[in-house]
Design a protein around this motif. Structure first.
Motif, PDB file in Angstrom:
ATOM      1  N   PHE A 262      39.954  36.386  36.234  1.00  0.00           N
ATOM      2  CA  PHE A 262      41.055  35.516  36.634  1.00  0.00           C
ATOM      3  C   PHE A 262      40.507  34.280  37.318  1.00  0.00           C
ATOM      4  O   PHE A 262      39.446  34.298  37.931  1.00  0.00           O
ATOM      5  CB  PHE A 262      42.000  36.239  37.598  1.00  0.00           C
TER       6      PHE A 262
ATOM      7  N   PHE B 246      41.672  31.642  40.205  1.00  0.00           N
ATOM      8  CA  PHE B 246      42.623  31.461  41.295  1.00  0.00           C
ATOM      9  C   PHE B 246      42.610  30.012  41.748  1.00  0.00           C
ATOM     10  O   PHE B 246      41.542  29.458  42.015  1.00  0.00           O
ATOM     11  CB  PHE B 246      42.298  32.397  42.449  1.00  0.00           C
TER      12      PHE B 246
ATOM     13  N   GLU C 116      37.241  34.615  39.894  1.00  0.00           N
ATOM     14  CA  GLU C 116      37.337  35.941  40.502  1.00  0.00           C
ATOM     15  C   GLU C 116      35.991  36.621  40.701  1.00  0.00           C
ATOM     16  O   GLU C 116      35.709  37.142  41.772  1.00  0.00           O
ATOM     17  CB  GLU C 116      38.219  36.831  39.644  1.00  0.00           C
TER      18      GLU C 116
ATOM     19  N   ASP D  49      45.271  33.658  32.254  1.00  0.00           N
ATOM     20  CA  ASP D  49      44.619  34.347  33.362  1.00  0.00           C
ATOM     21  C   ASP D  49      44.430  33.457  34.589  1.00  0.00           C
ATOM     22  O   ASP D  49      43.593  33.731  35.440  1.00  0.00           O
ATOM     23  CB  ASP D  49      43.273  34.910  32.900  1.00  0.00           C
ATOM     24  N   TRP D  50      45.210  32.391  34.673  1.00  0.00           N
ATOM     25  CA  TRP D  50      45.203  31.535  35.847  1.00  0.00           C
ATOM     26  C   TRP D  50      46.248  32.050  36.818  1.00  0.00           C
ATOM     27  O   TRP D  50      47.347  32.430  36.429  1.00  0.00           O
ATOM     28  CB  TRP D  50      45.537  30.102  35.504  1.00  0.00           C
ATOM     29  N   ARG D  51      45.924  32.040  38.107  1.00  0.00           N
ATOM     30  CA  ARG D  51      46.852  32.462  39.159  1.00  0.00           C
ATOM     31  C   ARG D  51      46.916  31.367  40.219  1.00  0.00           C
ATOM     32  O   ARG D  51      45.928  31.101  40.900  1.00  0.00           O
ATOM     33  CB  ARG D  51      46.405  33.786  39.793  1.00  0.00           C
TER      34      ARG D  51
ATOM     35  N   CYS E 157      48.466  29.816  43.721  1.00  0.00           N
ATOM     36  CA  CYS E 157      49.029  30.274  44.991  1.00  0.00           C
ATOM     37  C   CYS E 157      49.190  29.074  45.905  1.00  0.00           C
ATOM     38  O   CYS E 157      48.275  28.259  46.039  1.00  0.00           O
ATOM     39  CB  CYS E 157      48.101  31.299  45.635  1.00  0.00           C
TER      40      CYS E 157
ATOM     41  N   PHE F  61      51.508  31.600  35.960  1.00  0.00           N
ATOM     42  CA  PHE F  61      51.844  32.400  37.122  1.00  0.00           C
ATOM     43  C   PHE F  61      51.629  31.588  38.395  1.00  0.00           C
ATOM     44  O   PHE F  61      50.527  31.105  38.650  1.00  0.00           O
ATOM     45  CB  PHE F  61      50.955  33.649  37.151  1.00  0.00           C
TER      46      PHE F  61
ATOM     47  N   TRP G  31      52.524  31.754  42.663  1.00  0.00           N
ATOM     48  CA  TRP G  31      53.019  32.511  43.805  1.00  0.00           C
ATOM     49  C   TRP G  31      53.183  31.540  44.965  1.00  0.00           C
ATOM     50  O   TRP G  31      52.218  30.914  45.388  1.00  0.00           O
ATOM     51  CB  TRP G  31      52.007  33.589  44.178  1.00  0.00           C
TER      52      TRP G  31
ATOM     53  N   TYR H 181      46.562  39.363  44.984  1.00  0.00           N
ATOM     54  CA  TYR H 181      46.564  39.814  43.607  1.00  0.00           C
ATOM     55  C   TYR H 181      45.745  41.053  43.513  1.00  0.00           C
ATOM     56  O   TYR H 181      45.883  42.019  42.962  1.00  0.00           O
ATOM     57  CB  TYR H 181      46.012  38.731  42.691  1.00  0.00           C
TER      58      TYR H 181
END
Length: 122
Positions: free
Chosen positions: A4, A6, A23, A58-60, A62, A83, A85, A122
């Motif tokens: 991932f 982030f 990650e 697969d990018w997150r 935040c 995604f 958050w 995560y």
């Protein structure tokens, strides 16, 4: 093993600062500042894709929920099925255990701030 990417985001009225962590290495691989505008909303994913070979799926992302300041980009990313958050600012402050100066542009994106916080969530 799935990898991932982030991306921590620090929003303000006129701009947003970002920090990128892969990650596996758990190290900061890139930082940048973008204008809080439609043009840079489109440029941001393009820039992010150049920082790593990890796929968009697969990018997150935040960030801190800052109301109107975070809404434009978060709506744009969600519209692209990415995604994101958004966390309560007080929760981030209490979880980081650090104090930072207001003039520290990447203070909440770099360890142990927002991107690390997103990674731990995560």
């Amino acid at each position: 093993m799935k990898k991932f990417l982030f991306i921590g985001i620090d929003f303000s009225k006129s701009k947003f600062d970002v920090s990128v962590i892969e990650e596996i290495e758990r190290k900061n691989i890139a930082q940048a500042t973008f204008e809080n505008s439609e043009t840079d909303y489109r440029n941001f994913p393009k820039w992010t894709s150049k920082q790593s070979k990890i796929k968009w799926d697969d990018w997150r992302f935040c960030g801190e929920h800052t109301g109107l300041y975070s809404r434009g980009l978060s709506d744009y990313l969600a519209g692209k099925q990415l995604f994101i958050w958004l966390e309560n600012p007080l929760q981030i402050k209490r979880s980081s255990g650090i104090k930072r100066a207001k003039n520290d542009p990447f203070g909440q994106c770099t360890k142990p701030g927002r991107t690390k916080y997103g990674f731990l969530l995560y």
